[in-house]
Design a protein around this motif. Structure first.
Motif, PDB file in Angstrom:
ATOM      1  N   ASP A 263       0.816  -1.207   0.000  1.00 19.71           N
ATOM      2  CA  ASP A 263       0.000   0.000   0.000  1.00 19.71           C
ATOM      3  C   ASP A 263       0.849   1.256   0.000  1.00 19.71           C
ATOM      4  O   ASP A 263       0.595   2.194  -0.743  1.00 19.71           O
ATOM      5  CB  ASP A 263      -0.935  -0.002   1.219  1.00 19.71           C
ATOM      6  CG  ASP A 263      -2.199  -0.803   0.943  1.00 19.71           C
ATOM      7  OD1 ASP A 263      -2.541  -0.953  -0.249  1.00 19.71           O
ATOM      8  OD2 ASP A 263      -2.823  -1.282   1.900  1.00 19.71           O
ATOM      9  N   ASP A 267       0.673   4.046  -2.759  1.00 20.37           N
ATOM     10  CA  ASP A 267       0.407   5.423  -2.380  1.00 20.37           C
ATOM     11  C   ASP A 267       1.502   6.345  -2.890  1.00 20.37           C
ATOM     12  O   ASP A 267       1.233   7.427  -3.420  1.00 20.37           O
ATOM     13  CB  ASP A 267       0.310   5.541  -0.849  1.00 20.37           C
ATOM     14  CG  ASP A 267      -0.954   4.862  -0.319  1.00 20.37           C
ATOM     15  OD1 ASP A 267      -1.892   4.667  -1.126  1.00 20.37           O
ATOM     16  OD2 ASP A 267      -0.979   4.516   0.871  1.00 20.37           O
ATOM     17  N   ARG A 291      -3.125  -6.278  -4.861  1.00 27.25           N
ATOM     18  CA  ARG A 291      -3.377  -5.121  -4.027  1.00 27.25           C
ATOM     19  C   ARG A 291      -3.965  -3.993  -4.877  1.00 27.25           C
ATOM     20  O   ARG A 291      -4.875  -3.282  -4.458  1.00 27.25           O
ATOM     21  CB  ARG A 291      -2.050  -4.691  -3.401  1.00 27.25           C
ATOM     22  CG  ARG A 291      -2.161  -3.941  -2.131  1.00 27.25           C
ATOM     23  CD  ARG A 291      -2.700  -4.756  -0.987  1.00 27.25           C
ATOM     24  NE  ARG A 291      -3.364  -3.833  -0.063  1.00 27.25           N
ATOM     25  CZ  ARG A 291      -4.638  -3.875   0.266  1.00 27.25           C
ATOM     26  NH1 ARG A 291      -5.395  -4.849  -0.183  1.00 27.25           N
ATOM     27  NH2 ARG A 291      -5.165  -2.982   1.072  1.00 27.25           N
ATOM     28  N   LEU A 292      -3.404  -3.845  -6.050  1.00 28.79           N
ATOM     29  CA  LEU A 292      -3.896  -2.828  -6.978  1.00 28.79           C
ATOM     30  C   LEU A 292      -5.365  -3.066  -7.279  1.00 28.79           C
ATOM     31  O   LEU A 292      -6.197  -2.165  -7.166  1.00 28.79           O
ATOM     32  CB  LEU A 292      -3.116  -2.897  -8.299  1.00 28.79           C
ATOM     33  CG  LEU A 292      -1.816  -2.132  -8.407  1.00 28.79           C
ATOM     34  CD1 LEU A 292      -1.185  -2.392  -9.760  1.00 28.79           C
ATOM     35  CD2 LEU A 292      -2.072  -0.640  -8.219  1.00 28.79           C
ATOM     36  N   ARG A 293      -5.672  -4.278  -7.641  1.00 28.86           N
ATOM     37  CA  ARG A 293      -7.039  -4.571  -8.018  1.00 28.86           C
ATOM     38  C   ARG A 293      -7.973  -4.376  -6.835  1.00 28.86           C
ATOM     39  O   ARG A 293      -9.073  -3.872  -6.975  1.00 28.86           O
ATOM     40  CB  ARG A 293      -7.150  -5.996  -8.538  1.00 28.86           C
ATOM     41  CG  ARG A 293      -8.351  -6.141  -9.443  1.00 28.86           C
ATOM     42  CD  ARG A 293      -8.660  -7.584  -9.625  1.00 28.86           C
ATOM     43  NE  ARG A 293      -8.285  -8.285  -8.409  1.00 28.86           N
ATOM     44  CZ  ARG A 293      -8.005  -9.557  -8.360  1.00 28.86           C
ATOM     45  NH1 ARG A 293      -8.012 -10.258  -9.461  1.00 28.86           N
ATOM     46  NH2 ARG A 293      -7.699 -10.137  -7.224  1.00 28.86           N
ATOM     47  N   ALA A 294      -7.488  -4.760  -5.666  1.00 30.46           N
ATOM     48  CA  ALA A 294      -8.316  -4.584  -4.477  1.00 30.46           C
ATOM     49  C   ALA A 294      -8.662  -3.115  -4.269  1.00 30.46           C
ATOM     50  O   ALA A 294      -9.684  -2.785  -3.689  1.00 30.46           O
ATOM     51  CB  ALA A 294      -7.585  -5.134  -3.262  1.00 30.46           C
ATOM     52  N   ARG A 295      -7.783  -2.273  -4.756  1.00 26.73           N
ATOM     53  CA  ARG A 295      -8.027  -0.841  -4.574  1.00 26.73           C
ATOM     54  C   ARG A 295      -8.647  -0.216  -5.813  1.00 26.73           C
ATOM     55  O   ARG A 295      -8.632   1.001  -5.982  1.00 26.73           O
ATOM     56  CB  ARG A 295      -6.727  -0.138  -4.220  1.00 26.73           C
ATOM     57  CG  ARG A 295      -6.166  -0.619  -2.875  1.00 26.73           C
ATOM     58  CD  ARG A 295      -4.849   0.007  -2.549  1.00 26.73           C
ATOM     59  NE  ARG A 295      -4.904   1.461  -2.576  1.00 26.73           N
ATOM     60  CZ  ARG A 295      -3.917   2.238  -2.154  1.00 26.73           C
ATOM     61  NH1 ARG A 295      -2.821   1.684  -1.653  1.00 26.73           N
ATOM     62  NH2 ARG A 295      -4.013   3.539  -2.229  1.00 26.73           N
ATOM     63  N   GLY A 296      -9.112  -1.069  -6.693  1.00 25.10           N
ATOM     64  CA  GLY A 296      -9.837  -0.567  -7.853  1.00 25.10           C
ATOM     65  C   GLY A 296      -8.967  -0.068  -8.986  1.00 25.10           C
ATOM     66  O   GLY A 296      -9.415   0.673  -9.844  1.00 25.10           O
TER      67      GLY A 296
END
Lengths: 371, 371
Positions: A263, A267, A291-296
């Motif tokens: 993250d 960020d 992680r990227l996908r989880a954050r859209g």
DNA sequence: ATAGAAACAATCAACTTCGTTCATCAAGCT
DNA sequence: AGCTTGATGAACGAAGTTGATTGTTTCTAT
């Protein structure tokens, strides 16, 4: 990564057995880094399955109990007490820091060459969680190998202690992916130019229009070299040197700490308007992808990725463009060099640097190459 | 955490399994960001379908007995050399700066490999007096060679102009005893570690009791590297750094200017009480030998000598101990590398450094080795 | 023949992994 | 809204694995 599955261990054990005709308990315990008790249990199991015959000290291939009328008092002889290490003349000892990552490919190369030139290969494992390079080197020697191919734990530049162990063993050796700090140390090695690999990756991203390329590093021997390549590329190609660089700690995969590192990296990229990154180790690249996908967000649209190592990059949900070290060829070449030494080929010591390739897949946003 | 379809996850899981031969539950759970329970369910399903075999801790391929750790290596995409030049024509262009010194041995190596692999060799000469590297490269290309082996005139690090000519010719090339200044220049080369050679020589003299070792250098591409080795050795071995170092000009053999340079060197040694010297280029060592005798001194008694290059060192009146670069092997290897490229062997570009040997003869005052 | 070393089997405690069960949640349908 | 379905995570007792310990057997050297 430390441990392998029971089946893997037993498979290796059997392989060794078939290659040499006999294995010894203590030797195997050392090599696999488990207790003798465990090896005994393995042998018992395999014996129950009829895959080998236990004898005092180790195990041998078939059941041979009834033949051999002579030497009745020496029934246990076959496991080759260390007086006669099984055909040690052309046995290559291989020291690798992982049986599951990176080195399987190297091993495949070594195997091929060894097979072609009629040599055997035995493996000694060492790893980050339990480094025991020196110990394993001695073990390999005791087991009578003729020469050593070493990819040690620890930094790219070998610690003096390890180097001394290799020198002292009195056999030829070739380093793999490692080199001595002292350029005057007379030894042979084969390494991959990871610096060049990182450079290639940055250059490719540059050619796709990115003028900022972030860097994600994990704490491994390769990290420093990758960083060098990145730094040089950034300078040489006139990129923004302020792009985020993260030195991630080696974490338990999937731990919350790991997630936080990903993250933080994402960020950092967002904050700096960075849309491209080089990520050291496929695993991390894959995690990052999730992680990227989880954050859209998606790759390559929101963040173009290039992975370093190309172990499982092709298997990611978005196939990862990756820098691919020539692992197999590296193994082949190292084996050739060692065998040349053993066969008294009057060949001058060599130091070889191999260049990695960049394999274009989807995650970098370029048109994919065929292949 | 994520929204991956079950099928997607299982597909990835299988691919990973096939890539590495074994997977572990914990590892997968972390990588996919799901619980171990989920992975277990996946494994159960896939096992029911007969796609893998569950074992404690993870899963392996098939039914053990046939699990193969060494599976397909890399995608092995043939790099497809840009529309392979006149297919079948396998003529190697060889660019050397001298047809009489050093390179004849290299050439012999190239010839041998070329013959064995069914290729022809054509030679282009260039030299110090009339450097025309670029011109010759173009000539060779016009004459239709398939690739180039280049030992250029000029410094060890190729001038950009020459490098550009090689790049522009659109054929594979391998440098011999030369390398580009930019470590990121993607090209192959084979060089001798002359630095190591010089180091070896000084170290040997040191072991014979000399704590001062002079250095005689001629104005050649190798000189700077030899000096480096000498300097490092002097420092590392604690020798007197004030020993004379002479940068001799390249002179017509036997000219009075040459004689004056030798005399100056000898005087320097005498004045400083130096009784050992490393002399770059056999020729100069031989001349020096004669000059010594003319002045009533002898080697090794009055001045221990080690020559650098080992071209004609064995033929001197006092056979010269010499550092011997592996010229022939260098040629062989360079030719192999170039032919590998031409034959579209998917071999990773390599950079090879070969180590010279020290050949003990009489001029250094040590017991002579056989061979 | 006998002492000492090495190898062995059996056992136990610590630990990991397993399979089951249950609660939760989201999506689709009524 | 209410219901169903399927996927998932968490919890927990059961089962498997392992290193260490112990007492015994086997081998070797004296």
């Amino acid at each position: 990564m430390a441990d392998m599955l029971v089946e893997q261990r037993q498979e290796l054990l059997l392989r060794e057995l078939h290659a040499t005709g006999a294995v010894r308990v203590a030797e195997l315990a050392q090599r696999f880094g488990v207790s003798t008790g465990t090896i005994r249990r393995d042998l018992q199991e395999l014996a129950d399955l009829g895959r080998l015959t236990k004898v005092r000290g180790g195990a041998i291939l078939l059941d041979r109990a009834s033949s051999r009328p002579d030497t009745a008092d020496e029934p246990a002889a076959p496991p080759a007490p260390e007086a006669a290490p099984p055909a040690g003349d052309r046995t290559l000892g291989l020291l690798v820091p992982s049986a599951t990552y990176y080195y399987p490919r190297v091993l495949a190369g070594v195997r091929e060459v060894a097979a072609r030139r009629g040599a055997r290969v035995v493996i000694g494992l060492t790893n980050v969680d339990r480094p025991r390079d020196v110990r394993q080197i001695e073990e390999l020697c005791d087991s009578g190998v003729a020469g050593i191919l070493a990819a040690t734990t620890g930094p790219h530049h070998l610690p003096e202690e390890t180097l001394a162990a290799l020198r002292d063993c009195g056999r030829p050796y070739v380093l793999m992916e490692r080199q001595p700090l002292d350029p005057y140390e007379p030894c042979q090695y084969v390494i991959t130019d990871h610096r060049q690999g990182a450079f290639l990756a940055v250059k490719h991203l540059r050619s796709l229009g990115h003028d900022r390329v972030a860097l994600y590093l994990t704490d491994t021997p390769t990290a420093s070299v990758v960083r060098e390549g990145w730094t040089d590329a950034v300078r040489a190609l006139g990129l923004d040197p302020a792009a985020p660089v993260i030195d991630a700690e080696r974490t338990a995969l999937g731990s919350s700490h790991a997630a936080r590192q990903y993250d933080a990296f994402i960020d950092g990229c967002l904050a700096g308007g960075v849309r491209a990154a080089l990520v050291h180790s496929d695993h991390d690249a894959i995690e990052l992808l999730q992680r990227l996908r989880a954050r859209g967000m998606r790759s390559p649209e929101d963040l173009a990725l290039i992975a370093y190592d190309d172990e499982i990059a092709a298997l990611a949900e978005v196939p990862l463009t990756a820098v691919s070290p020539p692992k197999r060829q590296l193994g082949e070449l190292a084996a050739e060099m060692l065998l040349d030494q053993l066969d008294a080929h009057p060949s001058a010591p060599r130091r070889v640097t191999m260049q990695p390739r960049l394999i274009i897949r989807r995650s970098c946003g370029a048109k994919e190459e065929s292949g």
